[in-house]
Write an enzyme that holds these catalytic residues in place. Structure first.
Site, PDB file in Angstrom:
ATOM      1  N   PRO A  50       0.821  -1.224   0.000  1.00 31.31           N
ATOM      2  CA  PRO A  50       0.000   0.000   0.000  1.00 31.31           C
ATOM      3  C   PRO A  50       0.852   1.269   0.000  1.00 31.31           C
ATOM      4  O   PRO A  50       0.390   2.337  -0.360  1.00 31.31           O
ATOM      5  CB  PRO A  50      -0.806  -0.120   1.290  1.00 31.31           C
ATOM      6  CG  PRO A  50      -0.773  -1.560   1.642  1.00 31.31           C
ATOM      7  CD  PRO A  50       0.566  -2.052   1.172  1.00 31.31           C
ATOM      8  N   ARG A  72      -1.206  -8.712 -20.791  1.00 32.02           N
ATOM      9  CA  ARG A  72      -2.072  -8.324 -21.920  1.00 32.02           C
ATOM     10  C   ARG A  72      -1.342  -7.430 -22.900  1.00 32.02           C
ATOM     11  O   ARG A  72      -1.722  -7.335 -24.069  1.00 32.02           O
ATOM     12  CB  ARG A  72      -3.289  -7.564 -21.400  1.00 32.02           C
ATOM     13  CG  ARG A  72      -4.276  -8.371 -20.585  1.00 32.02           C
ATOM     14  CD  ARG A  72      -5.325  -7.442 -19.976  1.00 32.02           C
ATOM     15  NE  ARG A  72      -5.999  -6.655 -21.013  1.00 32.02           N
ATOM     16  CZ  ARG A  72      -6.914  -7.149 -21.854  1.00 32.02           C
ATOM     17  NH1 ARG A  72      -7.243  -8.410 -21.763  1.00 32.02           N
ATOM     18  NH2 ARG A  72      -7.479  -6.389 -22.775  1.00 32.02           N
TER      19      ARG A  72
HETATM   20  C1  4FV Z   1      -1.212  -4.158  -1.318  1.00 37.28           C
HETATM   21  C2  4FV Z   1      -1.953  -3.135  -1.967  1.00 37.28           C
HETATM   22  C3  4FV Z   1      -1.485  -4.728   0.006  1.00 37.28           C
HETATM   23  C4  4FV Z   1      -0.155  -5.293   2.924  1.00 37.28           C
HETATM   24  C5  4FV Z   1       0.429  -6.203   3.954  1.00 37.28           C
HETATM   25  C6  4FV Z   1       0.094  -7.459   1.943  1.00 37.28           C
HETATM   26  C7  4FV Z   1      -0.687  -6.173   1.835  1.00 37.28           C
HETATM   27  C8  4FV Z   1       0.364  -7.594   3.402  1.00 37.28           C
HETATM   28  N1  4FV Z   1      -0.206  -4.505  -2.132  1.00 37.28           N
HETATM   29  N2  4FV Z   1      -1.357  -2.914  -3.174  1.00 37.28           N
HETATM   30  N3  4FV Z   1      -3.038  -2.495  -1.521  1.00 37.28           N
HETATM   31  N4  4FV Z   1      -0.537  -5.567   0.502  1.00 37.28           N
HETATM   32  O1  4FV Z   1      -2.515  -4.448   0.614  1.00 37.28           O
HETATM   33  O2  4FV Z   1      -0.326  -3.738  -3.255  1.00 37.28           O
HETATM   34  O3  4FV Z   1       1.611  -8.208   3.599  1.00 37.28           O
END
Ligand code: 4FV
Length: 240
Positions: free
Chosen positions: A78, A143
């Site tokens: 995130p 894609r």
């Molecule tokens: C996430 C997102 C996401 C956070 C901790 C995996 C999680 C856990 N990755 N965009 N939104 N990852 O929420 O890419 O380890």
């Protein structure tokens, strides 16, 4: 989880045909202790667990020997750079991508600072692991690899390729429960159909995602349509 997503469809066929070579590696295979531990409690206390640096560094070291130097080592998180169609295009021009899929609270920060090329986010929400974001990115990137999507035309016409949302799509029956397909689409008049689709794509973007209009590549005619809609809106606002 990852293999399941590759069973069929565009991605499955791309892997089958060899256009995409996708390998999945078990992090525990890169541990040295009897219990194959990949996570530990966070320094400084707090809830949850953190993925240890050693297995991740060893995994990429091994990949370098067996698969060659990756162009990008990506960490879905995130905290990452926002993933967009443009970023998908960028990644699709690379030959070798590695995705480190986090779990628990995330990975030890030294993975981000000393191993990862960039963190990438698929959206402002928290998932339980990095596998789904990695698959989302793999799907969007695959894609754009020539030959993966049968009709290359449809990739070119994809949403966001011009920075706009997509136009509506219709198929048979021409009338369903009193809901009729717009006549222009049945006219066979390709020029008119193309114009209607551009207008619809722009109108939707104007209504649903005006933020996209800043960077969208618009024709003079499209700018005139926008100006008219904005004027209409203002008159509407004044009227109310
Ligand atoms: C996430 C997102 C996401 C956070 C901790 C995996 C999680 C856990 N990755 N965009 N939104 N990852 O929420 O890419 O380890």
């Amino acid at each position: 989880m990852v293999r399941a997503a590759l069973q069929d469809g565009v991605l499955g066929r791309a892997v089958e045909s060899g256009l995409i070579d996708l390998q999945v590696h078990d992090l525990r295979a890169f541990t040295t202790d009897r219990h194959k531990v990949v996570d530990d409690t966070p320094f400084g206390g707090g809830p949850g667990m953190v993925l240890k640096p050693e297995p991740l560094f060893r995994a990429v070291d091994t990949l370098r020997e067996t698969r060659g130097e990756p162009d990008l080592v990506l960490l879905p998180s995130p905290q990452g750079r926002r993933f967009t169609q443009q970023v998908a295009g960028e990644y699709s021009r690379k030959a070798h991508l590695v995705f480190l899929c986090g779990r628990y609270e995330g990975v030890d920060e030294r993975v981000s600072t000393a191993l990862v090329t960039e963190e990438v986010s698929i959206g402002d929400y928290v998932l339980s692991g990095g596998e789904l974001p990695a698959l989302v990115i793999v799907d969007a990137v695959a894609r754009l690899v020539p030959g993966v999507v049968g009709d290359a035309e449809s990739v070119v016409r994809d949403s966001f390729t011009r920075g706009l949302l997509d136009h509506p799509h219709y198929t048979r029956p021409a009338s369903f429960r009193g809901l009729d397909v717009p006549g222009v689409l049945l006219s066979g008049h390709h020029g008119e159909i193309e114009r209607w689709r551009r207008q619809q794509a722009l109108r939707r973007t104007f209504e649903r995602r005006p933020d996209l209009l800043e960077d969208a590549a618009l024709t003079d005619e499209e700018r005139q349509w926008l100006a008219r809609w904005k004027a209409g809106e203002n008159n509407g606002a004044q009227a109310s």
